[in-house]
Design a protein around this motif. Structure first.
Motif, mmCIF file in Angstrom:
data_model
loop_
_atom_site.group_PDB
_atom_site.id
_atom_site.type_symbol
_atom_site.label_atom_id
_atom_site.label_comp_id
_atom_site.label_asym_id
_atom_site.label_seq_id
_atom_site.Cartn_x
_atom_site.Cartn_y
_atom_site.Cartn_z
ATOM 1 N N GLN A 255 -2.377 34.469 4.735
ATOM 2 C CA GLN A 255 -1.880 33.168 4.296
ATOM 3 C C GLN A 255 -2.984 32.185 3.945
ATOM 4 O O GLN A 255 -2.797 31.292 3.135
ATOM 5 N N GLY A 256 -4.135 32.332 4.547
ATOM 6 C CA GLY A 256 -5.214 31.394 4.300
ATOM 7 C C GLY A 256 -5.054 30.109 5.093
ATOM 8 O O GLY A 256 -3.997 29.831 5.671
ATOM 9 N N VAL A 257 -6.104 29.320 5.120
ATOM 10 C CA VAL A 257 -6.091 28.044 5.833
ATOM 11 C C VAL A 257 -5.308 27.030 5.006
ATOM 12 O O VAL A 257 -5.604 26.819 3.830
ATOM 13 N N HIS A 258 -4.312 26.400 5.636
ATOM 14 C CA HIS A 258 -3.487 25.412 4.940
ATOM 15 C C HIS A 258 -3.712 24.049 5.582
ATOM 16 O O HIS A 258 -3.646 23.908 6.811
ATOM 17 N N LEU A 259 -3.970 23.047 4.762
ATOM 18 C CA LEU A 259 -4.300 21.715 5.243
ATOM 19 C C LEU A 259 -3.336 20.691 4.674
ATOM 20 O O LEU A 259 -3.070 20.693 3.470
ATOM 21 N N ARG B 190 0.857 -1.182 0.000
ATOM 22 C CA ARG B 190 0.000 0.000 0.000
ATOM 23 C C ARG B 190 0.892 1.231 0.000
ATOM 24 O O ARG B 190 1.986 1.227 0.568
ATOM 25 N N ALA B 191 0.404 2.277 -0.615
ATOM 26 C CA ALA B 191 1.162 3.526 -0.679
ATOM 27 C C ALA B 191 0.286 4.673 -0.199
ATOM 28 O O ALA B 191 -0.909 4.735 -0.517
ATOM 29 N N VAL B 192 0.889 5.559 0.570
ATOM 30 C CA VAL B 192 0.201 6.737 1.105
ATOM 31 C C VAL B 192 0.941 7.974 0.632
ATOM 32 O O VAL B 192 2.171 8.064 0.763
ATOM 33 N N ALA B 193 0.205 8.922 0.072
ATOM 34 C CA ALA B 193 0.800 10.170 -0.411
ATOM 35 C C ALA B 193 0.442 11.302 0.544
ATOM 36 O O ALA B 193 -0.718 11.462 0.925
ATOM 37 N N ALA B 194 1.435 12.069 0.949
ATOM 38 C CA ALA B 194 1.223 13.211 1.845
ATOM 39 C C ALA B 194 1.510 14.500 1.092
ATOM 40 O O ALA B 194 2.549 14.640 0.448
ATOM 41 N N ASP B 195 0.576 15.445 1.182
ATOM 42 C CA ASP B 195 0.753 16.715 0.479
ATOM 43 C C ASP B 195 -0.167 17.749 1.112
ATOM 44 O O ASP B 195 -1.191 17.412 1.723
ATOM 45 N N GLY B 196 0.178 19.019 0.955
ATOM 46 C CA GLY B 196 -0.599 20.102 1.539
ATOM 47 C C GLY B 196 -1.318 20.928 0.498
ATOM 48 O O GLY B 196 -0.987 20.904 -0.688
ATOM 49 N N LYS B 197 -2.332 21.671 0.965
ATOM 50 C CA LYS B 197 -3.111 22.537 0.077
ATOM 51 C C LYS B 197 -3.618 23.730 0.859
ATOM 52 O O LYS B 197 -4.125 23.585 1.980
ATOM 53 N N THR B 198 -3.505 24.916 0.268
ATOM 54 C CA THR B 198 -4.052 26.128 0.866
ATOM 55 C C THR B 198 -5.446 26.393 0.311
ATOM 56 O O THR B 198 -5.645 26.336 -0.908
ATOM 57 N N VAL B 199 -6.399 26.661 1.197
ATOM 58 C CA VAL B 199 -7.745 27.063 0.778
ATOM 59 C C VAL B 199 -7.670 28.552 0.462
ATOM 60 O O VAL B 199 -7.763 29.408 1.339
ATOM 61 N N ARG B 200 -7.485 28.863 -0.803
ATOM 62 C CA ARG B 200 -7.136 30.229 -1.197
ATOM 63 C C ARG B 200 -8.238 31.251 -0.909
ATOM 64 O O ARG B 200 -7.962 32.428 -0.707
#
Length: 410
Positions: free
Chosen positions: A165-169, A145-155
């Motif tokens: 900066q906005g909410v970053h998740l 199994r593979a898990v990908a980790a990455d972030g995203k800003t709710v612009r």
């Protein structure tokens, strides 16, 4: 017993890992429904005067997002228009005197979604797909199994924040299923880097492969994954880490044979990808770096004619997987699969209009992102390949959301 808000996986679901494969298969249809997972979320309201159960409100909001609701107003409108049989199965309060269901109004939904514990909701929302995947058993032999980790800003939240900066998740998604298993908020005080280990630790990634972009190519992350959690990692290396990038670039790549290549056509272009591997122990100062990877991508528009030159890009990565632990094709698949989480971000932006959303008060942005992740995951696990088309289908008939696995009790 409610799950701790810091744990994306319910402890009860974690026990499934200890069961034989045959027992897990039997439990596939008996995983807790979404209502059971959401029951772990603490109610932020004063119990006096509460008219609608929190679980019912969260189920209704999830159903509305499944049908394409992009805002609290749209959620309230969907719930107000839902037929009685839908309200009944979502657990909506029934007025015994009037003999009819009384759905919550938009103001009540808004107050709950802005004040509910967003981390606890993320934990509950992640535990449902995680339980389904655990009950389904292990992947095919010789795969991980593979898990990908990455972030995203709710612009859309930038204008409402003091620092702009906005909410970053930060999210962790299962590559094979394409569903979000955990999510956490990262802000100026708690950056994405510091949230990496707390996000992944409850997922118990032992034996799995964790992929991450260059921001998380950190010594402490590699030690955490390999030494502490007994997982493997594939980490991208870019110019933002000039020393490590230079070490990789100086390796004798011209003498290394191509280990894997693929040629594809799509989206108006032709693409040719090649992958080279070499042992990294002697030349790379990075913990648990067993192999160095170089990926070369050549692209050309399909309608440009054969005389058009290919554009070429080269990127590097390091992995803790040794030569005998994964094939070049598997490494290439996991590297490409990492961008599955980017596809989920695209769905949130395009199908649900997240970056243009005006939801910015309280915990609202994170909660709505969680509901979008959950809805997308539910549709993927239901077999839908085109999330936009599935959303349009659900929007045309409110009763159709009841067919989504896990939304209501069987």
């Amino acid at each position: 017993m409610p799950a701790l808000s810091s744990s994306p996986i319910s402890p009860a679901l974690g026990q499934l890992q200890d069961l034989p494969a045959s027992d897990r298969a039997v439990l596939t249809a008996e995983c807790p429904g979404l209502a059971g997972c959401l029951a772990c979320v603490p109610d932020p309201r004063d119990p006096r005067g509460v008219r609608h159960a929190l679980t019912s409100l969260l189920l209704a909001a999830t159903a509305a997002v499944l049908a394409g609701a992009r805002s609290f107003t749209a959620v309230g409108e969907w719930v107000a228009d839902a037929p009685p049989q839908v309200l009944a199965l979502l657990g909506t309060r029934r007025d015994p005197l009037a003999g009819r269901f009384t759905p919550p109004d938009e103001a009540a939904i808004r107050r709950v979604l802005e004040t509910v514990d967003a981390d606890a909701l993320d934990a509950a929302a992640g535990s449902w797909p995680a339980g389904r995947l655990l009950a389904a058993g292990t992947p095919a032999p010789r795969t991980r199994r593979a898990v990908a980790a990455d972030g995203k800003t709710v612009r859309g939240t930038r204008h409402a924040s003091a620092d702009g900066q906005g909410v970053h998740l930060l999210a962790a998604a299962g590559q094979q299923a394409g569903v979000v298993l955990a999510q956490a908020k990262a802000d100026g005080k708690t950056s994405e880097i510091t949230r990496f280990a707390p996000l992944l630790a409850p997922l118990e990634p032992a034996g799995q492969v964790v992929t991450a972009d260059a921001l998380h190519t950190q010594h402490e992350h590699a030690r955490f994954l390999v030494s502490q959690k007994k997982a493997h990692c594939i980490l991208i290396v870019k110019n933002s880490q000039p020393g490590l990038h230079a070490q990789l670039a100086r390796l004798p790549w011209p003498q290394v044979p191509v280990a894997w290549d693929a040629r594809e056509q799509g989206h108006g272009r032709a693409e040719w990808r090649t992958l080279k591997l070499t042992a990294a122990a002697a030349g790379i100062a990075f913990p648990h770096a067993a192999q160095a990877i170089r990926i070369t991508r050549r692209r050309r528009p399909l309608n440009s004619g054969k005389a058009t030159r290919w554009s070429t890009g080269t990127s590097y990565a390091i992995t803790s997987l040794g030569a005998g632990q994964a094939t070049p094709a598997q490494l290439a698949a996991w590297l490409r699969g990492h961008w599955a989480i980017e596809a989920l971000h695209h769905i949130r932006d395009v199908t649900y209009g997240e970056d243009a959303s005006q939801v910015h008060a309280g915990n609202g942005p994170q909660v709505m992102a969680t509901l979008r992740n959950l809805s997308t995951g539910m549709m993927k696990l239901a077999g839908h390949r085109n999330i936009a088309a599935a959303t349009r289908r659900y929007s045309r008939d409110a009763t159709r959301v009841l067919a989504v696995p896990g939304l209501i009790p069987p």
